[in-house]
Every structure is written in structure tokens, then in C-alpha cells.
Design a protein around this motif. Sequence first.
Motif, PDB file in Angstrom:
ATOM      1  N   LEU A  16      -0.562   0.641  -5.445  1.00  0.00           N
ATOM      2  CA  LEU A  16      -0.283   1.864  -6.192  1.00  0.00           C
ATOM      3  C   LEU A  16      -0.148   3.058  -5.255  1.00  0.00           C
ATOM      4  O   LEU A  16       0.817   3.828  -5.334  1.00  0.00           O
ATOM      5  N   ARG A  20       1.936  -6.606 -16.481  1.00  0.00           N
ATOM      6  CA  ARG A  20       0.701  -6.491 -15.713  1.00  0.00           C
ATOM      7  C   ARG A  20       0.614  -7.619 -14.703  1.00  0.00           C
ATOM      8  O   ARG A  20       0.760  -8.787 -15.039  1.00  0.00           O
ATOM      9  N   GLN A  21       0.394  -7.245 -13.445  1.00  0.00           N
ATOM     10  CA  GLN A  21       0.327  -8.262 -12.399  1.00  0.00           C
ATOM     11  C   GLN A  21      -1.093  -8.733 -12.159  1.00  0.00           C
ATOM     12  O   GLN A  21      -1.374  -9.893 -11.993  1.00  0.00           O
ATOM     13  N   TYR A  22      -1.991  -7.748 -12.078  1.00  0.00           N
ATOM     14  CA  TYR A  22      -3.373  -8.087 -11.723  1.00  0.00           C
ATOM     15  C   TYR A  22      -4.318  -7.613 -12.816  1.00  0.00           C
ATOM     16  O   TYR A  22      -3.996  -6.721 -13.583  1.00  0.00           O
ATOM     17  N   GLU A  64      -9.625  -1.843 -10.668  1.00  0.00           N
ATOM     18  CA  GLU A  64      -8.260  -2.230 -10.320  1.00  0.00           C
ATOM     19  C   GLU A  64      -8.171  -2.518  -8.837  1.00  0.00           C
ATOM     20  O   GLU A  64      -7.290  -2.026  -8.146  1.00  0.00           O
ATOM     21  N   ASP A 104      -2.552   0.408 -13.340  1.00  0.00           N
ATOM     22  CA  ASP A 104      -2.394  -1.041 -13.254  1.00  0.00           C
ATOM     23  C   ASP A 104      -0.984  -1.470 -12.862  1.00  0.00           C
ATOM     24  O   ASP A 104      -0.587  -2.610 -13.092  1.00  0.00           O
ATOM     25  N   LEU A 105      -0.210  -0.567 -12.303  1.00  0.00           N
ATOM     26  CA  LEU A 105       1.137  -0.862 -11.800  1.00  0.00           C
ATOM     27  C   LEU A 105       2.142  -1.184 -12.900  1.00  0.00           C
ATOM     28  O   LEU A 105       3.240  -1.649 -12.604  1.00  0.00           O
ATOM     29  N   SER A 160      -4.800  -3.645  -7.693  1.00  0.00           N
ATOM     30  CA  SER A 160      -3.639  -2.790  -7.932  1.00  0.00           C
ATOM     31  C   SER A 160      -3.659  -1.511  -7.097  1.00  0.00           C
ATOM     32  O   SER A 160      -2.613  -0.926  -6.842  1.00  0.00           O
TER      33      SER A 160
END
Lengths: 347, 330
Positions: free
Chosen positions: A59, A238-240, A52, A133-134, A55
Motif C-alpha cells: 500500500l 481482496r488479496q490478503y 493488514e 486492504d488494497l 497489505s
Amino acid sequence: MRGRNSLLSICLESVGYLDLGSRPRCGTAVAELSPSMERQPSLSVVVPVFNEEQSVAPLVAAVTAALAEDGSWELVLVDDGSVDRSVEIARQAAAGDSRVRIVRLARNYGQTAAMQAGFDHARGTIVVSMDGDLQNDPRDIPRLVAELEKGYDLVAGYRERRQDKLVSRKIPSWVANRLIRWITGVSIRDNGCSLKAYRRDILDRMALYSDLHRFIPAVAAATSGARITEIPVRHHARQYGVSKYGLSRIAKVLADLLTIMMIRSFRERPLRLFAAGAAGAVALAVAFAAAAIIAFVFFRPEKGLAVILPAASLLWLELGSYLIMLGLIGEVALREWGRGSTADYFR
Amino acid sequence: MEQMVVTPEMKPVTREERRVAVSVIVRVTERPEDLEALYHEYAGVLEDAGLSFEFIFAAPPWADSALAPVSLLAERGSDIRIMRAGQPMGEAFLLRAAAAQCQGAIVLSVPAYFRVVPSAVVDLVRQVERGADVAAAIRSPRRDGWVNRVQSRAFHFLLSHLVGSAFSDVACGVYAIRREALASIPLYGEFFRFLPLLAQREGYRVQEVAAAQHSLDRRVRVHGLGVYLRRLIDILGLFFLLRFTDKPLRFFGLVGSVLAVSGGGILFVLLVQRIGGQGIANRPLLLLASLLVVLGVQAIGLGLIGEIIVHVNATTRRTYRVARSEEDSA
């Protein structure tokens, strides 16, 4: 060599721990290092991290910001054998902040083991688990903790407005949660949401293995009678990075559910479960035997008729006796369990 | 009240108790060759490399004649210890027993026959010193005859397809390993053969090191049929061990539900036909369907027993291992 030959460091190396604050509980040898123990944080946030790198820095920042008001907390990042720059970036993001601790696993063990590692290393009396993963929002943590303090042992978050694909994620998840509720008897809307808060002693009483992290509330209820509640939490798309789940997990979830049913209802008496199965098999054997007798008495037994019905009856009879024997082996496996400590199961 | 005082026993520091850099464990099984020559070959290169060492020959009871020359060396004061198991024990047991006795931080484990040129073992030790947990020799360049190579190919083909092994010469059996790593790898039965794989599964860093094949390793080896069957069973066992030991129901449940569902399907079709007025008591299909369901339920039942065993042991063991600390500044 690395010039580290003192007996102590060899011991610690062999155990795999040299993290002074760690609180490994059992399993391999335990190195207790109380003299240098710092102040215990009251809240530990456990986040498994696997590849990650994009992220992890946001985070750390988000958790730090969300808990700015709180007194003492720590963030335990468990690196589950990432092959990207996750660890490096996490260290930079922590930037000497001793509240952010990184536990690196020796290889990729999967989310359950990573979660368990985080719980083992968390020092807080309250532990919050979260995805790396945010998708979870750390701003929900204080609300979870507040709910826990109302007298619960476990507070699960559920994603109110879920930002996921309908067919591949939401529908399987709906079915799975229904099944889980039905089989485990624990009424949790959203087992897939990692954002949960636990009391320390609940975690001490259970051990996660295989893929049981999906069923922590069910396991907690089964093994320690936890008082459980749930509150809505925010959910971000999920962004990334890529999702590490697929549709293939349905079969796995089914197998795990069967396991939990086993743990929940028959952990102390496997013979009962197997005897129930054996009773069904014997009933079928009797039915086939009856059919065979009827066929023999009332009809002229043709060639095939004379063999097939009695043979089928014998097959089911065999299954019945086999299941009884399996149940007995199950009792053998439990023998040592019956000698183990009972203290952990009481509050 | 009298208090018990435990005093450390004052033993004279004998030569054997000094720490050595490398403990060479020779697993004397299968087909021991000239052990004295073996000792001299390895001891020579280790000495030249400036590494202090001890030798431990771990042997089953029947190997006395093979051990005679090294026993003589040991009596004359060489750095040799001989461990004779009181009863026939497998190679995994011999290795573990010797590892428990040895003093070096690095263990060099070799079979009792020539595999690679002796100079290679120094490379192995150096790799471990540089940070690998296990350095395993692979015979390369390999100068074997085609019979040996075909066998080895087949073995590794199965390994890589069934178990996902990326190792190219697991069977070589010459490796250097940190003693602590060796102690924490579960070794039993025939699985010692796959030590690099097991080490990797435990999260240890395993490195393959090319080593020229020894000229004496080149003779053609043809085994009895039983040996090949046993290897096949070992690989199947490893397949299960690596993938399903923590979740037996995944394996048995899959096998069982496939069997039970297909059997159940046939039974259902038969039932529909029976309701339609067709006799089914003379249909062999009825037997087949029953058999499939019976087998399926048996498999699932076995899986559940497996889960009980895993669950009972779960509280006292951890499935993960934390990375070694020097790589971790946290």
C-alpha cells in the motif's frame, strides 16, 4: 520511569498527542506546536489500517508510486489497534520517508473512529480516504483530486466492476445503497467505497462517531450542504487478510439510516418529528374511541366489548402524549446547541 | 493604557509542595477500618521500597470518627492530607476530587479497609513505572470463606458474560494508575467499581497483579438484598455504557422494533380476520398487540432522543485516543 518528567511532555502525554504535526481540533486539551510546523502538504491520504500486515507495505509503495508526479502529499496511516505486525511493517515501508506518518490508536476503536483520527491528523487542504486492504487503487487519487478541483466539496468513488461475491456482498450493498439514497436524498451509487476526496473545511464541519463512516456523503450533505459528485474507480478483489464485514450489519445500517434521517431533517426541531408520531397515535386513539362509542350505542355491549376498545384507545392516547414529552426532552437536549458557534457552517 | 500584568504568586515552598512519586488515595466509604493501622502498613512498605509518597484520605462528612486518628497523625506532621466532602458524595467523586489534588505521577488508590497484603502495592507501583497505565491487584492466593467466594464468582460471571470482562477481580479496588490516565477516565456514580474495565475501554494498558489476600479481608460479608440488586443494576448500566453510549438507537431500536414488529404482526392478523367477517372488538389480543406497538414506538423514540444527545456532543469530543507517544516513534 522513562526519565521524561518535563512539564511539556507530561502535558502532551496526558493529551495523548506527541505528534508534532498533528492538528487536533477539539475535544480534550489541544497542544499547539506551530514553531516546528513543517511545510504543509497540500494533499493528505488517510488510510485506516487494522491487522493488514500483508497489505500495508504494498500500500505504501503503491501510494508513493501513484503520487510521484504530485507536489506535496502525505500519507496518514491510522493503526486501529492492530495486533499483528502492521505497525512494524508500516514503519519499515516508510523507511524514514517523512511523508508517511503513522497515527496509532490506543486500542481497536473501529473504522469510523480511525477515519476521524486520520482526518484530525491530516494537514492537507485536500484529504483522500482509502481502504487499507488494497481493494482501492491509489492510481485513482489524482483523478479524484482533479474532479474535486472542478468545484466540488466531496468526490466519491464508485466501484465500477466490483470484484466481490454476489449474494453476500453485492446484493446487500445494492439494497443498502438504494435505501440510503432514498432516505438521505444524497445520490451516491456506492456508499461502501472508501475511496473519496474531501475539502478540508467539509471535514472540519462534521464529526464522525458510531459507524457513520459509511454515510460520510450523507452526513456531509446534512451538516454542511456539501457539493457532492462521484466518479468510477478501479476495484481489486481482496488479496490478503479477511474481510471485517458480515451480513449482520444490515440491522445496524438500518438503525444508522434512521439516525441520519433524524440528523438531516429534525436536528433543529425534534419536536416536529415526535409531534408527527404523536398525531398518528392520537388518530388511532380517536378511531378506537369512535369504535367504542359505536359499539356502545348501536350494539348491546358485551362484557369484553365494553373494556377492550376504550382500553386500546387509551393506550394509543398514552403513546401520543409520551411522544410529545419525548420531543420536549429532545428540545432540552438541543438547548446548548442553540448557543454554539454558527461560523463553521458558512463558506 | 494600563496593561494588566499577571504575576505568579510567590508562595513559600512548603514541604507539601514537593513532588512525590506516589500519591496514596484512601477512599473512606462503606466500612472504614483502623485507618491509622492502614496508614502505617502502606507507609511502611512504600518507605522500605524507597518511594516518596503522600496520603490523601478522601471522606464523606460522616466519617469524622474514623478519621480522628489520622487527623492526629496529620497534625503531627505526617504526609497526610484529609479531604472532607461537604455533602455526602459517592466514591467516584471522592476519588476524582483527591486525584485533582494529588502530586504524584502515580496514584495508588485503596479502599479504607484491608484488602491485600501491603507489600503488594509496591509491585503495583513498579508495574506502572514499567509502562502499564493501570496495575490492578487481584486477590490471589485467595483465602476467603466460601460465602465471599460464591458472591465474587457470581459477580464476575455476570461481568464476563454481559460485558465481556476478562478481569478476574474487579472488585478488589486496590490499584496503581498513572495520574493522567485517572484524570481522563470518565468516573461517576457507581462505575468507579469497574475502573479497570473503563480504563481498558479508554485504550489504557491494564495489568492484573497477583497479591495475597489480607488476613482481615477474610471475614464473611453478607449484604442486604438491596446491595445485590444495586450491583446487578450497575452491571446492566455498564453493559449499556460500554456498548451503546455512542449508538443508543442500536439498542433501543432493536428492542423497539422487536416489540413493534410483533405487535404489528398481531394487528395485521386481526385485521385480516376482521375483513373476513370475524369480530375482533372482544379479543384481548387486540389490547396486547396495541400495547406491543406502543412500547416499541416508545423505545425507538427514546433511542432517537439518545442519538440527538450524542450528535449534539459529537463535535466537541472524540471517540478515539491516540496511543501513548513513547511507544510511537512516528
